[in-house]
Every structure is written in structure tokens, then in C-alpha cells.
Design an enzyme around this catalytic site. Structure first.
Site, PDB file in Angstrom:
ATOM      1  N   CYS A 111      18.134  17.823  37.376  1.00  0.00           N
ATOM      2  CA  CYS A 111      19.409  17.573  36.694  1.00  0.00           C
ATOM      3  C   CYS A 111      20.304  16.930  37.745  1.00  0.00           C
ATOM      4  CB  CYS A 111      20.044  18.853  36.160  1.00  0.00           C
ATOM      5  SG  CYS A 111      21.724  18.529  35.556  1.00  0.00           S
TER       6      CYS A 111
ATOM      7  N   CYS B 135      24.152  18.466  37.414  1.00  0.00           N
ATOM      8  CA  CYS B 135      24.509  19.858  37.740  1.00  0.00           C
ATOM      9  C   CYS B 135      23.244  20.687  37.885  1.00  0.00           C
ATOM     10  CB  CYS B 135      25.486  20.421  36.724  1.00  0.00           C
ATOM     11  SG  CYS B 135      25.069  20.083  34.998  1.00  0.00           S
ATOM     12  N   SER B 136      22.953  21.534  36.921  1.00  0.00           N
ATOM     13  CA  SER B 136      21.790  22.416  37.074  1.00  0.00           C
ATOM     14  C   SER B 136      21.130  22.707  35.731  1.00  0.00           C
ATOM     15  CB  SER B 136      22.215  23.719  37.745  1.00  0.00           C
ATOM     16  OG  SER B 136      23.221  24.340  36.953  1.00  0.00           O
ATOM     17  N   CYS B 137      21.143  21.720  34.801  1.00  0.00           N
ATOM     18  CA  CYS B 137      20.537  21.931  33.487  1.00  0.00           C
ATOM     19  C   CYS B 137      19.051  22.256  33.655  1.00  0.00           C
ATOM     20  CB  CYS B 137      20.739  20.703  32.608  1.00  0.00           C
ATOM     21  SG  CYS B 137      22.492  20.380  32.318  1.00  0.00           S
TER      22      CYS B 137
END
Ligand SMILES: [Co+2]
Length: 192
Positions: free
Chosen positions: A98, A101-103
Site C-alpha cells: 500500500c 498507508c497500510s491497506c
């Protein structure tokens, strides 16, 4: 409680009450989603991978609709974004990142590892994917095409790795046990 904690508590309360007011998610739904996510782990995704290795029909379902395939083996997917599954084969290897961000496919893999959220991984997975794979101990032959796929808030991805040699005749539990978190992100390969 420190000032920072008090601020973050107030922010959380404000956001959850907005979500309820706008009819997006009730408090009960948020609590339920949190409970489901807390209970999720890479073992869920590993069960999907092992099943796909053994059952061509399940594999087809998983590639067509990851969320349906997860639900088919009892993994709760309600309220989660769609799940896409990227199949590795002898020609193509997939790596998931991602960049924003941190999907992460939390429903099937649990919370993302720290490195997945790091700025270094997010940048280098795009700029130097083969280099970052080497740091995870994964060296791909030059002949294999490497596809880097961006996970987003609207669409999450997991990798269906290739079944390793030396696992002929293994049952589902044995196969599940060798599939690790990184194998389903594409930074490592399952080992028999
Ligand atoms: Co993200």
C-alpha cells in the site's frame, strides 16, 4: 491518562459518533468489526491457499472473488472491502504494497506487520522490488516477471503463491502449516 491519550480518545469518539449519525456504521457494528479483526490471523489466508492448492473449483472461486472464497470457509467478511487474489505462476510473481498507508487484507491476514507500514517498504517495493525481495531472502530468476500491486482502501489484495515442490500427497492441514504471512504478500515463497 496523558493529554495525548485524552485527545485521541476524543477524536475516536467524534469519528464514531459521526459514522453513526451518517448511518455508515453503528457502534455495535464497529465493535463487532474490531472483534473480528482482532481474531483474524495469517492462518485464515493460509487455509484459503491450502484449499486452493488442493481443490481447483475453490481456486477458481478464490481468483474470481476472494471475499466469497473467504466466506466459503467461514471467514467473516461483512463490512470489508473487496478482496482480490493474485495468482503466482512460473512466469509471474506478485508483490503487494500500500503505497499510501497500510491497506491490508486484515480479514484474512490479521493486522499488517510493522515493515508493511514502513515508509521504506512502501517506497522501495515500487522503486526496487527485486532488491527488497532479496532482503527478505527471496531471489527471483530474471526470467520471472514481477508485478507490484497497490492495495487501497477500496480494494485489498493477497497473493496465491505457487505450491512448493516436495508437498505431493500432503493434506490440507499440512499445507496450511507451511504458508506464512509474507508468502501471501509476495515477499517470501512457501517452503516445504
Ligand atoms: Co493504505
Amino acid at each position: 491518562m496523558s493529554l495525548i491519550e485524552a485527545d485521541s480518545e476524543r477524536l475516536l469518539a467524534a469519528v464514531t459518533s459521526l459514522l453513526a449519525q451518517k448511518g455508515i456504521a453503528s457502534d455495535d457494528e464497529l465493535v463487532e468489526r474490531q472483534r473480528v479483526t482482532d481474531a483474524a490471523s495469517p492462518g485464515q489466508g493460509a487455509r484459503m491457499v491450502a484449499r486452493a492448492w488442493l481443490d481447483p473449483e475453490y481456486r477458481a472461486l478464490m481468483l474470481a472473488d476472494g471475499a466469497k472464497a473467504a466466506e466459503a470457509i467461514g471467514i467473516p467478511m461483512r463490512g470489508m472491502p473487496p478482496l482480490g487474489v493474485l495468482e503466482n505462476d512460473a512466469e509471474t510473481h506478485h508483490l503487494v504494497v500500500c503505497t499510501l498507508c497500510s491497506c491490508y487484507p486484515r480479514a484474512v491476514l490479521g493486522y499488517p506487520p510493522l515493515w508493511f507500514k514502513s515508509a521504506a517498504y512502501r517506497a522501495r517495493a515500487v522503486r526496487d522490488p527485486r532488491g527488497i525481495l532479496v532482503e527478505f531472502g527471496t531471489t527471483l530468476p530474471d526470467s520471472i516477471r514481477l508485478r507490484v500491486v497497490d492495495s487501497t482502501a477500496d480494494y485489498r489484495w493477497m497473493v496465491l503463491p505457487m505450491r512448493p515442490a516436495g508437498t505431493e500427497g500432503w493434506n490440507e492441514a499440512q499445507l496450511t502449516a507451511i504458508v506464512r504471512e509474507g508468502d501471501m504478500i509476495g515477499v517470501t515463497l512457501p517452503q516445504a
